[in-house]
Design an enzyme around this catalytic site. Structure first.
Site, PDB file in Angstrom:
ATOM      1  N   SER A   1       0.832  -1.196   0.000  1.00 15.69           N
ATOM      2  CA  SER A   1       0.000   0.000   0.000  1.00 15.69           C
ATOM      3  C   SER A   1       0.876   1.258   0.000  1.00 15.69           C
ATOM      4  O   SER A   1       1.683   1.449  -0.910  1.00 15.69           O
ATOM      5  CB  SER A   1      -0.972  -0.030   1.174  1.00 15.69           C
ATOM      6  OG  SER A   1      -2.001   0.906   1.001  1.00 15.69           O
TER       7      SER A   1
ATOM      8  N   GLU B   1      -9.804  -4.811  -5.629  1.00 15.40           N
ATOM      9  CA  GLU B   1      -9.455  -3.628  -4.852  1.00 15.40           C
ATOM     10  C   GLU B   1      -9.408  -2.393  -5.742  1.00 15.40           C
ATOM     11  O   GLU B   1      -9.030  -2.463  -6.909  1.00 15.40           O
ATOM     12  CB  GLU B   1      -8.130  -3.816  -4.114  1.00 15.40           C
ATOM     13  CG  GLU B   1      -6.919  -4.147  -4.961  1.00 15.40           C
ATOM     14  CD  GLU B   1      -5.639  -4.156  -4.128  1.00 15.40           C
ATOM     15  OE1 GLU B   1      -5.341  -3.132  -3.489  1.00 15.40           O
ATOM     16  OE2 GLU B   1      -4.952  -5.193  -4.109  1.00 15.40           O
TER      17      GLU B   1
ATOM     18  N   HIS C   1      -7.313  -5.788  -0.852  1.00 10.45           N
ATOM     19  CA  HIS C   1      -6.141  -4.960  -0.614  1.00 10.45           C
ATOM     20  C   HIS C   1      -5.180  -5.626   0.375  1.00 10.45           C
ATOM     21  O   HIS C   1      -5.584  -6.120   1.427  1.00 10.45           O
ATOM     22  CB  HIS C   1      -6.592  -3.607  -0.062  1.00 10.45           C
ATOM     23  CG  HIS C   1      -5.501  -2.603   0.079  1.00 10.45           C
ATOM     24  ND1 HIS C   1      -4.723  -2.193  -0.984  1.00 10.45           N
ATOM     25  CD2 HIS C   1      -5.057  -1.909   1.160  1.00 10.45           C
ATOM     26  CE1 HIS C   1      -3.853  -1.292  -0.565  1.00 10.45           C
ATOM     27  NE2 HIS C   1      -4.027  -1.112   0.729  1.00 10.45           N
TER      28      HIS C   1
END
Length: 320
Positions: free
Chosen positions: A150, A244, A274
Site C-alpha cells: 500500500s 481492490e 487490498h
C-alpha cells in the site's frame, strides 16, 4: 473454478463486515493504528527468526533476521497504513515470513506518520533509511531489495526514483504489494471495483491523502511516484487483488516501468482484496504470494554467496 471465490476470502470478507469495516469511512487515526497493530500482532512470528531494534540513517527500524544460517541480502521494507497508521510490529509476521523464505535479513522502517508528521516526512525517512542501509559494512545495492504494501509500496518506488536522481546506486529490485502510487485517486478501478472492495474507496483514500498531504500537490512524484521517472530499469514484481480499488495504481506502475525499460512481473490475484498477503494466516493466496515473492527475490540477488564479512554485516541487528 476461478469465478468462484475461495471459502477463505469469503470468510475474511464476513469478518471485516462483522468488525464494522466500511470502505467509505475511515476510523480515527488512533483507532486505525490500534486495530491494524492488533491484527498484525495476531499472526504468529515465524520460528527460526529473531528481531531487534536498530536505526538506519537515524530512522528507527526493526530488524528481522534468521537465528542460524547465512543471509544472501537485505530486504528494506516499508509498511502499509495510508501514511498515518501501520507499524513495523504490525508487519513483523508478514515480513518475517517473506525474509525467512528469501534467506535475507529484513529492515522494517518505522517512518514518521501523519498527521503529526505530514508530507514529506515519510518519504524523507524512507530515503534516509535506504542511504543508511547502504552505509552498513558489506551492504551493496545489488544485495538490497526494497518492498512494501500500500503506502509502503509507494515509498519503495519513491526511494528507487530518488536514489537514481541523486546518483546513489539503485536497489536490485522492488516488490510491491497493492501499492498506493497515485494519490489523485484517478484510476478506472476506483469506479469499476467500487462495489467489490471491502476496505477502501476513492472517498476513504482521498481523506487519507488529505491527512498526509494537506494542500500539497498530489501529483508530486515524492507523493505519487507513478508520476516520477521510470528510466532506471528497476526490476519490479507487483501483486495486487482483482477486487481492490487500487488495482489501477499497479496497472499504471507496471505500464510506466515497462515503457521505461524495466523487467516487470505483474500478477493480479482473482477475488483478492487490498494487501491480501498481510492476511496470510487466513488466506491461502496470501501464503502463496509470500512464497512466490520470496522465490522471485532470490532470483534478483547475486547467485554467489556473500563473504563471511558481508553475511555478518547483513545479519547483525546492532549495526546501523
Amino acid at each position: 473454478m476461478d469465478h468462484i471465490p475461495p471459502l477463505d476470502i469469503i470468510a475474511l470478507r464476513q469478518t471485516l463486515v462483522a468488525k464494522g469495516v466500511d470502505p467509505n469511512i475511515n476510523p480515527s487515526v488512533a483507532e486505525s493504528r490500534r486495530a491494524q497493530e492488533a491484527y498484525g500482532l495476531s499472526a504468529p512470528f515465524p520460528d527460526g527468526m529473531a528481531r531487534s531494534s536498530s536505526t538506519l540513517g537515524g530512522v528507527p527500524t526493526e530488524v528481522l533476521y534468521p537465528v542460524s544460517g547465512r543471509t544472501r541480502g537485505a530486504l528494506l521494507y516499508f509498511h502499509a497504513g495510508g501514511y498515518s497508521s501501520g507499524s513495523p510490529a504490525g508487519h513483523a509476521a508478514l515480513v518475517g515470513n517473506l525474509a525467512q523464505r528469501a534467506g535475507v535479513a529484513a529492515y522494517v522502517v518505522d517512518y514518521r506518520r501523519a498527521p503529526e508528521n505530514p508530507y514529506p516526512a515519510a518519504a524523507e525517512d524512507a530515503f534516509e533509511a535506504y542511504r543508511g542501509l547502504l552505509a552498513l559494512d558489506g551492504v551493496t545495492a545489488d544485495r538490497v531489495i526494497v518492498a512494501g504494501d500500500s503506502a509502503g509500496g509507494g515509498l519503495s518506488l519513491i526511494v528507487a526514483q530518488r536514489a537514481a536522481a541523486s546518483g546513489l546506486p539503485t536497489p536490485a529490485a522492488a516488490y510491491l504489494m497493492s501499492p498506493w502510487a497515485d494519490l489523485t485517486q484517478s484510476g478506472k478501478s476506483y469506479a469499476v471495483t467500487a462495489d467489490h472492495d471491502p476496505m477502501l474507496s476513492r472517498t476513504s483514500l482521498s481523506d487519507l491523502a488529505r491527512i498526509y498531504l494537506g494542500d500539497h500537490d498530489p501529483t508530486d512524484p515524492l507523493a505519487s511516484p507513478v508520476f516520477g521517472e521510470f528510466s532506471h530499469e528497476l526490476p519490479l514484481l507487483l501483486h495486487v487483488g482483482s477486487d481492490e480499488v487500487l488495482l489501477s495504481d499497479s496497472l499504471a506502475v507496471a505500464s510506466r516501468a515497462a515503457l521505461g525499460g524495466s523487467a516487470v512481473t505483474l500478477k493480479v490475484w482473482p477475488h483478492m482484496i487490498h494487501c491480501f498477503a498481510w492476511f496470510h494466516h487466513e488466506l491461502a493466496a496470501g501464503r502463496q504470494a509470500i512464497d512466490e515473492a520470496a522465490e522471485w527475490m532470490t532470483t534478483m540477488l547475486p547467485q554467489e554467496q556473500p563473504s563471511d564479512q558481508e553475511a555478518v554485516a547483513l545479519q547483525e541487528p546492532a549495526l546501523g
